[in-house]
Motif scaffolding. Structure first.
Motif, short mmCIF file in Angstrom:
data_model
loop_
_atom_site.label_atom_id
_atom_site.label_comp_id
_atom_site.label_asym_id
_atom_site.label_seq_id
_atom_site.Cartn_x
_atom_site.Cartn_y
_atom_site.Cartn_z
N LYS A 257 0.83 -1.21 0.00
CA LYS A 257 0.00 0.00 0.00
C LYS A 257 0.87 1.26 0.00
O LYS A 257 0.52 2.26 -0.64
N VAL A 258 1.99 1.22 0.73
CA VAL A 258 2.88 2.39 0.77
C VAL A 258 3.41 2.67 -0.64
O VAL A 258 3.37 3.80 -1.12
N LEU B 37 2.45 5.99 -2.83
CA LEU B 37 3.51 6.91 -3.28
C LEU B 37 3.52 7.02 -4.80
O LEU B 37 3.72 8.11 -5.35
N LYS B 38 3.25 5.91 -5.48
CA LYS B 38 3.14 5.98 -6.95
C LYS B 38 1.90 6.80 -7.33
O LYS B 38 1.96 7.61 -8.26
N GLY B 39 0.81 6.58 -6.60
CA GLY B 39 -0.42 7.32 -6.87
C GLY B 39 -0.25 8.82 -6.66
O GLY B 39 -0.92 9.63 -7.31
N ALA B 40 0.67 9.20 -5.77
CA ALA B 40 0.92 10.62 -5.50
C ALA B 40 2.13 11.13 -6.30
O ALA B 40 2.67 12.20 -6.01
N ALA C 212 -0.23 11.16 -0.52
CA ALA C 212 -0.04 9.69 -0.45
C ALA C 212 -0.59 9.14 0.86
O ALA C 212 -1.24 8.09 0.89
N ARG C 213 -0.35 9.86 1.94
CA ARG C 213 -0.85 9.44 3.26
C ARG C 213 -2.37 9.41 3.27
O ARG C 213 -3.00 8.51 3.82
N ALA C 214 -2.98 10.41 2.62
CA ALA C 214 -4.45 10.48 2.58
C ALA C 214 -5.03 9.34 1.74
O ALA C 214 -6.06 8.76 2.10
N ILE C 215 -4.38 9.01 0.61
CA ILE C 215 -4.98 8.00 -0.27
C ILE C 215 -4.64 6.56 0.15
O ILE C 215 -5.29 5.62 -0.32
N ALA C 216 -3.69 6.40 1.07
CA ALA C 216 -3.29 5.04 1.50
C ALA C 216 -4.45 4.28 2.13
O ALA C 216 -4.50 3.04 2.06
N HIS D 59 -5.44 15.96 -11.67
CA HIS D 59 -6.06 15.41 -12.89
C HIS D 59 -6.04 13.88 -12.86
O HIS D 59 -7.01 13.23 -13.24
N GLU D 60 -4.91 13.31 -12.42
CA GLU D 60 -4.80 11.84 -12.38
C GLU D 60 -5.68 11.24 -11.28
O GLU D 60 -6.33 10.21 -11.48
N LEU D 61 -5.71 11.92 -10.13
CA LEU D 61 -6.42 11.36 -8.98
C LEU D 61 -7.92 11.31 -9.18
O LEU D 61 -8.60 10.46 -8.60
N LYS D 62 -8.45 12.20 -10.02
CA LYS D 62 -9.93 12.21 -10.14
C LYS D 62 -10.47 10.95 -10.80
O LYS D 62 -11.66 10.68 -10.73
N GLU D 63 -9.59 10.16 -11.43
CA GLU D 63 -10.06 8.88 -11.97
C GLU D 63 -10.55 7.95 -10.86
O GLU D 63 -11.42 7.11 -11.06
N ASN D 64 -9.95 8.13 -9.67
CA ASN D 64 -10.28 7.23 -8.55
C ASN D 64 -11.03 7.91 -7.41
O ASN D 64 -11.58 7.22 -6.55
#
Length: 253
Positions: free
Chosen positions: A125-126, A130-133, A161-165, A193-198
């Motif tokens: 998950k970490v 981190l990749k997601g952020a 990253a901490r928030a989306i983990a 822009h990338e995060l709004k997909e999820n």
């Protein structure tokens, strides 16, 4: 194609003691969309944002009237656990606030607080967060160094990253780039822009240009009231209210 409403407020009033900070705010947030809240300082944007995950509960003498729902569940229902609500509705603050721990432990923190003990799962998950952020490539060789050694922009992406983990559904961002330089700001905007997909994203911003660049919908607040709401492009080119136009063109605010 109509987007699903992920979260909404209906006739929301908010008080600090006797002072009424928000007046009758009804607003819907579509799933996988970015909504920007704009308006001059002190107009209630951040107060409104903090209502959405009950952060204002921590302020003595504050009270809420009206309705706030996520997936049509009342967030003030006694059946809804506030800790669970804050997992589902994550928050990124104006100033990066990493814990004085390693990069790895910052991201793992929420998982451990939520009772996850499987270290291999945490490790996965970490890395994923981190990749997601958009931070993994910059920190993968210093995961066990202090997060306080990162630059401001890296610290803010670490906080994301901490928030989306913990797999939130909604991300609240309170001026996430206002303390950052232009290059770090651009990275945060690309990330949104990338995060709004999820995720469903609600961002408070002072920067009109930022609202225009990152959001699908814009809501203009003034004196604790929602003045106008609309698709971002329309709001910035053909606002319906003169007050909105005056603010966007810099005549006041």
């Amino acid at each position: 194609m109509m987007s699903t409403v992920k979260m909404f407020t209906s006739n929301l009033d908010f008080y600090y003691g006797d002072f009424k900070a928000l007046h009758d705010v009804s607003l819907e947030f579509a799933e996988h969309q970015v909504t920007a809240l704009i308006g001059p300082s002190g107009c209630g944007k951040s107060t409104y944002l903090r209502c959405l995950n009950r952060m204002n509960d921590l302020i003595p003498s504050s009270r809420v009237e009206g309705e706030i729902r996520i997936d049509n569940q009342d967030i003030y229902s006694p059946r809804l656990d506030v800790v669970e609500l804050r997992r589902r509705v994550g928050m990124v603050f104006q100033k990066p606030n990493p814990f004085p721990k390693s990069v790895y432990d910052n991201v793992a923190y929420g998982l451990r607080v939520n009772g996850v003990r499987d270290e291999r799962f945490i490790e996965h998950k970490v890395e994923r967060s981190l990749k997601g952020a958009a931070l993994w490539d910059e920190v993968s060789d210093r995961l066990h160094s202090s997060a306080l050694g990162l630059s401001g922009g890296q610290q803010q992406r670490l906080c994301i990253a901490r928030a989306i983990a913990v797999d939130p559904e909604v991300l609240l961002m309170d001026e996430p780039a206002s303390a950052l330089d232009p290059i770090a700001t651009q990275k945060i905007e690309e990330l949104i822009h990338e995060l709004k997909e999820n995720y469903t994203i609600i961002i408070v911003t002072h920067s009109m240009q930022q609202a225009a660049r990152v959001s699908d919908t814009t809501a203009f607040f003034y004196m604790g009231k929602l003045v106008e709401l609309g698709p971002t492009e329309k709001m910035f080119t053909r606002p319906e209210k003169k007050q909105t136009e005056d603010y966007i063109t810099g005549r006041f605010g």
